[in-house]
Design a protein around this motif. Structure first.
Motif, PDB file in Angstrom:
ATOM      1  N   VAL A 184      -3.133  -5.481  -4.075  1.00 39.74           N
ATOM      2  CA  VAL A 184      -3.719  -5.212  -2.574  1.00 39.74           C
ATOM      3  C   VAL A 184      -5.268  -5.778  -2.839  1.00 39.74           C
ATOM      4  N   TYR A 234      -5.043   2.316   2.359  1.00 42.29           N
ATOM      5  CA  TYR A 234      -5.640   1.056   1.997  1.00 42.29           C
ATOM      6  C   TYR A 234      -7.127   1.101   1.758  1.00 42.29           C
ATOM      7  N   THR A 257      -6.438  -4.216  10.037  1.00 40.59           N
ATOM      8  CA  THR A 257      -5.552  -2.723   9.721  1.00 40.59           C
ATOM      9  C   THR A 257      -5.387  -2.202  10.849  1.00 40.59           C
ATOM     10  N   VAL A 313       0.951  -1.208  -0.156  1.00 40.12           N
ATOM     11  CA  VAL A 313       0.022   0.056   0.026  1.00 40.12           C
ATOM     12  C   VAL A 313       0.853   1.248   0.063  1.00 40.12           C
TER      13      VAL A 313
END
Length: 855
Positions: A381, A406, A394, A363
């Motif tokens: 991703v 992200y 996360t 990312v």
């Protein structure tokens, strides 16, 4: 998906990086001889501001709702650390973390101070905890001073235990805390920053004159990236231009692709041309140290952004190459494969969590690219997110900024795409690993040799690793939650000698702590200390003693071979060069080959023996399942009738199905002893494989399929195929092909897949070997495929890495060269066509050619 610039940048020549590094060193040298004023065209303050953003976020990122859980987690952690600080007893800064003899506890104390400081520095938050930021920051500063005065500053009392804590771990926490609190330190205890940096320099004892030593075996790969990043930040805190430039020059050496024949500073740690990553000189380590290196390098790129220090933007292209060629092939549906984790396979937080760390780096990397490069990274991703059975957590991302980015990537219209094709074969011969991927499954194989370690044990981790490099395989089935099939519970539930694919003697072995009462073999008079070279060579990560380990890759197909060997410790013990009380274990004997097609992995074993009068087991496969999951075993006999578990007739094929996970694996038995089928439930503690694991009981169904040979039996050969996702009808059809074994001896193992038109062979001994149309001179791996129109493709490699040339003759009508790699010479000989392949210093790489019958 190819990166637009990757072909030019992912393999920057080592000489180019070396020249750039030397330029920075020359620049740093005159600056170091003058008093640093902090004034420069470059911007140390911007570097520090960037660093705060990396770890604490920005006002913009921290206002995002997606980031709120991370901020809440940081605040809750800080509150818990403050409570522990309040309850501290004598010789503690935090309750339950006593100081004075434990280097991990000292490192943990610094970690806790950093976590408190971080919570006071979250930009743009109104509810940052703790509430009285100034008072708490000064409490952290006082804690730093207390630790320095009592347990860190006195050099005569420090540096006990693991060198890592003193040179990397503690300095990382200290340096980040100094960066976060630099304004508070300037106002409150302005001398503390310089005092700490001087002490950290003094603890760099594997370095030289308080700085990095590129000739040190400790200052390599991921470790070097950690140390140099710390020193870059320390230079910025001091306004020391020379320190920043020198540290960056040292770090640039990490980007260089390792040339095993001309290693700079003798370093073999890093990324290789085939995508392999090695740390500790000989351990396959992409999934742990490689992950750490990727994280640190990308963080450093972010820290240096816009400061004028990053000398060449093309370095980002190198890291893109790492992601595409080194990491993506080893990630299956969001899971990091076991074959590249070293001792980390015994930890509880691996697999999906490993990939979370890699994804954060991807990312962040995408933010430093543009166009199709950024699209490829962002698409990857999204692909990992869509194929993973577990959503990325996360809150475990390091940076709030990364969490916001992200979320933006997931919301973007960019298509989700893998970085490689769905059907591929990866021959990571520089680290003795093979990965074979197809839609529906991935097959990962761990080998070893005189170049690559059989396993890694260290620090009470991976206590029973003995057979992990002896052909252990991991078959990942698409759509499954891999935590139910592999990870910590697999190594807990499955006995070490019954790992899938392993040939092992039936004997009792003891772990290092059981043998010696410590975490290592302690004998300073004979050179064995906790981090000595002897400890590494014979205890922590011993290499094998055979040269043959490797294989050939032909497009999306591959063959791999291994001559199983004793490890370096047993060889040295037999030679009489180790102390009498040093315990070393002998391996079993076996020569093995794996032929990797579309639907099948064909496995040949020859010369299988327990040696020394021992019984031996060869495990075809071991799989685990939840105790409540309906596991069904079905099979068929050679006469076509159903196999019965309670019967005496051996199966011609068997099908294992975990209906709870909706996964199935088939097994076809081509020759050898009758297979033994076992299915039972076991309960074991996770602490069995790692001392630091919680004493958590794991209950699993364990399915084991094996060949068992009694003590004293003659060496045996056997052949079988693994068929992922197979149906019973498909498995029954193998009675009529398409697999055919041409030879299965310790000299030659060869097979044909008639539907694919592939003939493949491993030759293990000197002399001429014949397999179908092929004549092969000496040890080699060869694959030949005939396609339509009379065209042939061939791949040749030297799995020993020691041969100058390998010669192969294709008998029959003379063939005409269509294309060939450099180093492949093609000529007509009586009765066929001969290829002479220059394999000198190719390190196991495959050479390919295309030929045709057309005039």
């Amino acid at each position: 998906m190819e990166f637009s610039r990757r072909s030019a940048l992912s393999m920057i020549p080592a000489a180019t990086l070396w020249a750039l590094s030397q330029t920075l060193r020359a620049e740093a040298a005159p600056a170091a001889s003058q008093e640093s004023t902090g004034s420069s065209d470059r911007v140390p303050d911007a570097l520090l501001t960037n660093t705060v953003a990396v770890f604490a976020g920005t006002a913009e990122s921290n206002a995002r709702p997606e980031v709120a859980p991370k901020l809440a987690s940081l605040r809750a952690t800080a509150q818990a650390r403050l409570a522990a600080m309040d309850g501290a007893g004598p010789d503690e800064l935090f309750e339950g973390v006593p100081l004075g003899t434990s280097d991990p506890n000292l490192s943990t104390s610094y970690q806790y101070l950093y976590e408190i400081a971080l919570a006071t520095c979250l930009p743009g938050t109104d509810a940052s905890a703790p509430r009285d930021d100034t008072a708490v920051r000064r409490r952290v500063v006082d804690g730093l001073a207390q630790l320095h005065d009592g347990w860190f500053g006195d050099q005569s009392k420090g540096y006990y235990g693991n060198w890592f804590h003193w040179e990397i771990g503690i300095p990382a926490y200290v340096t980040k805390t100094l960066v976060l609190l630099r304004e508070e330190l300037a106002a409150y205890r302005s001398e503390l920053t310089a005092t700490y940096i001087a002490s950290m320099d003094a603890y760099l004892r594997n370095g030289k004159d308080g700085d990095v030593d590129l000739d040190s075996r400790f200052h390599t790969g991921a470790n070097l990236a950690d140390i140099t990043t710390n020193r870059i930040l320390q230079g910025a805190l001091l306004g020391d231009e020379a320190r920043i430039t020198k540290a960056l020059a040292d770090q640039l050496t990490v980007y260089s692709t390792i040339d095993p024949y001309q290693p700079r500073h003798g370093v073999t740690d890093g990324f290789y041309a085939d995508g392999s990553f090695v740390q500790h000189s000989s351990v396959a380590y992409t999934g742990s140290y490689g992950k750490g290196l990727l994280t640190r390098i990308v963080q450093t790129v972010k820290m240096l952004d816009g400061t004028g220090y990053l000398p060449d933007e093309s370095l980002v292209g190198v890291v893109q190459g790492w992601v595409a060629d080194g990491f993506a092939p080893l990630i299956f549906e969001g899971w990091m494969m076991e074959i590249v984790k070293g001792r980390a396979v015994s930890r509880t937080g691996t697999g999906y969590a490993d990939v979370t760390a890699v994804m954060e780096a991807v990312v962040d990397l995408s933010a430093h690219t543009s166009g199709s490069d950024a699209e490829a990274l962002e698409g990857y991703v999204k692909y990992v997110r869509e194929t993973s059975k577990v959503a990325l957590d996360t809150t475990s991302f390091v940076s709030p900024v990364s969490i916001a980015r992200y979320a933006d990537i997931l919301a973007s219209p960019a298509p989700a795409r893998d970085l490689g094709p769905a059907a591929s074969h990866g021959a990571f011969n520089a680290m003795d690993r093979t990965v074979h991927r197809r839609p529906g499954y991935a097959f990962a194989l761990a080998r070893s040799s005189e170049r690559v370690s059989k396993y890694e044990y260290m620090s009470g981790e991976n206590l029973m690793p003995w057979f992990q490099g002896d052909g252990a395989h991991y078959l990942y089935i698409s759509g499954a939650d891999q935590r139910q099939a592999f990870g910590i519970d697999y190594f807990t539930a499955v006995p070490p000698h019954r790992l899938a694919g392993v040939t092992a003697p039936v004997e009792t072995r003891r772990t290092v702590p059981e043998l010696y009462g410590t975490l290592w073999y302690d004998n300073p008079e004979r050179g064995f200390t906790s981090s000595s070279e002897a400890q590494n060579t014979y205890v922590y990560f011993p290499r094998g003693t055979q040269a043959f380990s490797g294989g050939a890759r032909l497009g999306a197909y591959g063959v791999a071979g291994l001559v199983q060997s004793d490890d370096a410790a047993y060889a040295a013990r037999q030679a009489g060069t180790l102390p009498e009380d040093f315990v070393a274990y002998r391996a079993a004997g076996a020569t093995k080959s794996w032929f990797m097609f579309d639907d099948e992995i064909l496995v040949l074993s020859a010369g299988v023996t327990g040696l020394a009068g021992r019984a031996v087991t060869t495990t075809i496969d071991s799989r685990i399942a939840d105790p409540s999951s309906p596991v069904v075993l079905t099979g068929g006999l050679r006469d076509g009738s159903p196999w019965e578990a309670a019967g005496t007739a051996p199966p011609a094929w068997l099908r294992y199905a975990d209906e709870g996970q909706r996964t199935a694996v088939g097994y076809v038995f081509l020759s050898g002893p009758d297979p033994v089928v076992a299915l039972g439930t076991v309960t074991r503690s996770r602490r069995l494989v790692r001392l630091a694991n919680a004493d958590t009981a794991v209950t699993k169904q364990v399915f084991t399929l094996s060949y068992e040979q009694a003590a004293g039996r003659r060496p045996t050969a056997m052949a079988h195929a693994l068929v992922p996702n197979a149906s019973a009808q498909q498995l029954a059809s193998y009675a009529h092909g398409p697999l055919s074994v041409l030879s299965n001896t310790v000299r030659l193992q060869a097979a044909v897949h008639t539907h694919l038109g592939i003939t493949a062979a491993n030759t293990f001994t000197p002399g001429t070997h014949h397999a179908g149309r092929l004549s092969i001179d000496g040890p080699a791996s060869v694959m030949l495929r005939r396609t339509g129109g009379g065209a042939y493709s061939i791949a040749v490699s030297d799995p020993t890495t020691t041969r100058r040339t390998v010669s192969v003759t294709l008998h029959g009508r003379p063939l005409r060269r269509v294309s060939a790699d450099a180093g492949v010479r093609i000529r007509h000989v009586p009765g066929g066509t001969r290829l002479d392949v220059t394999t000198h210093q190719a390190y196991g790489r495959s050479f390919t050619a295309t030929l045709t019958e057309r005039p």
